[in-house]
Design an enzyme around this catalytic site. Structure first.
Site, PDB file in Angstrom:
ATOM      1  N   CYS A 142       0.728  -1.328  -0.121  1.00  0.00           N
ATOM      2  CA  CYS A 142       0.008  -0.073   0.047  1.00  0.00           C
ATOM      3  C   CYS A 142       0.880   1.225  -0.020  1.00  0.00           C
ATOM      4  O   CYS A 142       1.287   1.752  -1.116  1.00  0.00           O
ATOM      5  CB  CYS A 142      -1.061  -0.099   1.211  1.00  0.00           C
ATOM      6  SG  CYS A 142      -2.333   1.183   0.931  1.00  0.00           S
ATOM      7  N   HIS A 193      -3.681  -4.789   0.978  1.00  0.00           N
ATOM      8  CA  HIS A 193      -3.073  -5.236   2.256  1.00  0.00           C
ATOM      9  C   HIS A 193      -3.376  -6.787   2.190  1.00  0.00           C
ATOM     10  O   HIS A 193      -4.102  -7.377   2.952  1.00  0.00           O
ATOM     11  CB  HIS A 193      -3.809  -4.447   3.244  1.00  0.00           C
ATOM     12  CG  HIS A 193      -3.168  -3.058   3.465  1.00  0.00           C
ATOM     13  ND1 HIS A 193      -2.092  -2.912   4.477  1.00  0.00           N
ATOM     14  CD2 HIS A 193      -3.635  -2.052   2.976  1.00  0.00           C
ATOM     15  CE1 HIS A 193      -1.877  -1.455   4.391  1.00  0.00           C
ATOM     16  NE2 HIS A 193      -2.821  -1.078   3.543  1.00  0.00           N
ATOM     17  N   GLU A 200      -1.772  -8.781   4.394  1.00  0.00           N
ATOM     18  CA  GLU A 200      -1.572  -9.256   5.597  1.00  0.00           C
ATOM     19  C   GLU A 200      -3.089  -8.938   6.313  1.00  0.00           C
ATOM     20  O   GLU A 200      -3.124  -9.489   7.447  1.00  0.00           O
ATOM     21  CB  GLU A 200      -0.610  -8.290   6.504  1.00  0.00           C
ATOM     22  CG  GLU A 200      -1.028  -7.000   7.080  1.00  0.00           C
ATOM     23  CD  GLU A 200      -1.126  -5.817   5.813  1.00  0.00           C
ATOM     24  OE1 GLU A 200      -1.405  -4.592   6.170  1.00  0.00           O
ATOM     25  OE2 GLU A 200      -0.686  -6.325   4.473  1.00  0.00           O
TER      26      GLU A 200
END
Length: 252
Positions: free
Chosen positions: A111, A213, A215
């Site tokens: 990002c 993202h 994660e």
């Protein structure tokens, strides 16, 4: 085999603690380190400090994490009203990018990290993504985390090799995106509205830069898909660690 040593950049924030309110801290969500460790890495956090060369000389891989906007002045745009910026973080992460590229250190840029990558190498950003079906204004909390949109990944790219497919669904937690792409970078994934969702290097440098993202996609099925990206990155860091160790033995 020794785990590759991977650094993750941090976000400076103000947090209430037992020692007072709004205490400055270097922070990072635990979801960043977990998939790296699961993929076999040893993780260290990187607050914006001096000694960039000394840090990079000890790393096998680098993760540029998400966070607040890079100051628009770094790519020729005025600051936005009501936005706060962290010049120290911007400067540190840009230096990390340039040093990692020079050394060929594998990088995973997430990002803001992808945006830093583009700026560091001479590109620009779109300060506010135009509203579309797939990119709506930034929302709050759970609604933002739940937002998803499709992307198409270029066949034959590092990204398609990591995921094993060319069409995916990803989350949407950004209000900026790549404008002019920096020299040496290639777009390798796009949203239906044309926004670049991933970039790579054109010279073989092991770089995975994503606008989403990975994660934060923590549902069981999504997390399993995203772990493949982290595994490819960690494998590249492990390969670099072996190459460096072999070279050092040869010198001795």
């Amino acid at each position: 085999m020794t785990r590759p040593y991977i650094g993750i950049t941090t976000w400076r924030r103000s947090v209430d603690t037992d020692l007072g309110s709004a205490r400055p801290v270097h922070s990072l969500g635990i979801e960043y380190a977990a998939p790296l460790e699961a993929a076999g890495a040893a993780v260290v956090l990187l607050p914006p400090t001096g000694g960039v060369d000394e840090v990079l000389d000890r790393l096998d891989g680098l993760v540029l994490s998400g966070g607040q906007d890079v100051h628009p002045g770094r790519y020729g745009e005025p600051p936005q009203a009501g936005k706060s910026y962290d010049d120290a973080r911007d400067e540190y992460e840009i230096a990390l990018v340039l040093g990692a590229k020079k050394r060929g250190i594998p990088v995973l840029a997430i990002c803001r990290g992808m945006q830093v990558m583009n700026i560091a190498l001479g590109g620009t950003l779109v300060v506010d993504v135009p509203r579309s079906e797939h990119h709506r204004p930034v929302r709050e909390g759970a609604e933002q985390l739940a937002a998803r949109h499709p992307i198409h990944v270029a066949e034959g790219s590092r990204m398609s090799a990591a995921y094993g497919v060319t069409d995916r669904t990803v989350n949407t937690i950004h209000h900026q995106c790549v404008g002019v792409l920096a020299p040496g970078l290639l777009p390798v994934a796009w949203a239906p509205d044309g926004i670049v969702e991933a970039i790579e290097a054109d010279d073989g440098w092991p770089l995975w830069a994503v606008q989403w993202h990975p994660e934060k996609m923590t549902g069981p099925d999504e997390a399993a898909e995203e772990l493949s990206l982290f595994a490819h990155f960690v494998a590249a860091a492990q390969e670099r660690a072996v190459e460096v160790a072999t070279a050092e033995k040869g010198i001795r």
